[in-house]
Design a protein around this motif. Structure first.
Motif, PDB file in Angstrom:
ATOM      1  N   MET A 195       0.834  -1.193   0.000  1.00 16.10           N
ATOM      2  CA  MET A 195       0.000   0.000   0.000  1.00 16.10           C
ATOM      3  C   MET A 195       0.875   1.253   0.000  1.00 16.10           C
ATOM      4  SD  MET A 195      -3.058  -0.853   2.722  1.00 16.10           S
ATOM      5  CE  MET A 195      -1.916  -1.236   4.046  1.00 16.10           C
TER       6      MET A 195
ATOM      7  N   LEU B 260      -3.608   5.672   0.037  1.00 15.39           N
ATOM      8  CA  LEU B 260      -4.445   5.727   1.232  1.00 15.39           C
ATOM      9  C   LEU B 260      -5.040   7.118   1.418  1.00 15.39           C
ATOM     10  CD1 LEU B 260      -2.313   3.652   3.771  1.00 15.39           C
ATOM     11  CD2 LEU B 260      -4.443   2.968   2.640  1.00 15.39           C
TER      12      LEU B 260
ATOM     13  N   LEU C 143      -4.983   0.303  -5.290  1.00 23.60           N
ATOM     14  CA  LEU C 143      -5.107  -0.083  -3.892  1.00 23.60           C
ATOM     15  C   LEU C 143      -5.966  -1.340  -3.756  1.00 23.60           C
ATOM     16  CD1 LEU C 143      -4.492   0.603  -0.942  1.00 23.60           C
ATOM     17  CD2 LEU C 143      -6.486   2.128  -0.951  1.00 23.60           C
TER      18      LEU C 143
END
Length: 298
Positions: free
Chosen positions: A1, A6, A39
């Motif tokens: 990630m 994020l 993601l």
């Protein structure tokens, strides 16, 4: 990630719109879509359900969201710690209502504009319930509330000052000059108000429910003041919003004791680690609002 993925995920989850998230992050919409897909691929799950033109978080997305926020907050905290004494910088999403934005916050906004130009303030106009929910959801970093209650589930809040309210009328109103008015005395008077959900309007309406007719709604404080000055009815408003009109005689204060007290407060999500520039904002809000209102330091 990747951290940037994020950050993008958290923004899309907050606003539930790829288009709006792209605009706020200053990305092309295709970049936002691509980052979310990357993601999802790295995690092996779908994070959003696409429902035509709308989206919502999947169960996996709901589980990821608090972790994403913690990672983003820790990143900001780490940057602030490393930066040390460097000039404060960063974005602060602030939820607030019209009466506070226009009458309580200008000194704070001016201070940050001139002294801390690298801090970008984004003001979001919302009322109490919506502000509290946005703080819990992480959409807002800081919220200003004007509430009777001073404790709110899931939030840290601090009273900055009591917010005096006053019942106002046009100078020629039949109740102007009468002493010791009761709630029953207001029964025959037309009432003017801001939108439902405004705390002082809602509490005033509840107090007079037994006697009073429905409110004429004018939405904004400025429109409400003009309606009252024009003789269309009475309105209960924060004293700070009508101080000039009371001084000039455009409005008159009626002798009615407000049966409830509201407090201007600053709030953030409980457990949230505030980055340095946000802590600075809270400190300056505390100082300036209390100085303006004449309230003592806590």
């Amino acid at each position: 990630m990747e951290l940037r993925h994020l950050v993008t995920f958290e923004k899309v989850a907050a606003v539930l719109s790829f288009t709006r998230a792209a605009a706020e992050l200053k990305y092309a919409q295709s970049s936002v879509t691509g980052q979310i897909r990357s993601l999802e691929t790295s995690l092996g799950v779908e994070l959003f359900e696409r429902l035509g033109s709308r989206i919502r978080l999947t169960e996996a997305g709901e589980r990821l969201l608090p972790y994403a926020r913690r990672i983003i907050e820790l990143n900001e905290e780490a940057r602030a710690a490393v930066a040390g004494a460097e000039e404060p910088a960063g974005t602060i999403a602030v939820g607030t209502m019209e009466s506070l934005t226009s009458y309580r916050l200008p000194p704070l906004l001016e201070l940050f504009h001139h002294r801390h130009p690298k801090v970008r303030l984004t003001l979001r106009p919302t009322l109490g319930d919506a502000t509290r929910q946005a703080l819990l959801d992480g959409t807002y970093d800081i919220g200003f509330l004007m509430e009777r209650e001073t404790e709110h589930p899931g939030l840290e809040s601090e009273v900055l000052a009591p917010e005096p309210l006053v019942l106002v009328a046009g100078p020629g109103h039949p109740l102007a000059g009468r002493a010791g008015l009761t709630s029953a005395d207001l029964a025959a008077a037309p009432l003017v108000g801001t939108e439902p959900g405004c705390p002082y309007r809602d509490l005033f309406e509840e107090e007079l429910r037994e006697w009073a007719p429905p409110f004429m709604e004018f939405g904004t404080i400025e429109a409400t003041k003009k309606a009252v000055a024009g003789g269309l009815g009475l309105a209960l408003l924060p004293r700070i919003t009508v101080s000039e009109e009371l001084a000039s005689g455009a409005l008159t204060a009626l002798d009615w004791e407000v049966p409830f007290t509201l407090f201007t407060q600053i709030a953030w999500r409980r457990g949230k680690q505030l980055p340095g520039h946000v802590r600075l904002f809270v400190e300056q809000a505390r100082r300036l609002v209390r100085e303006q209102s004449g309230s003592p330091e806590a």
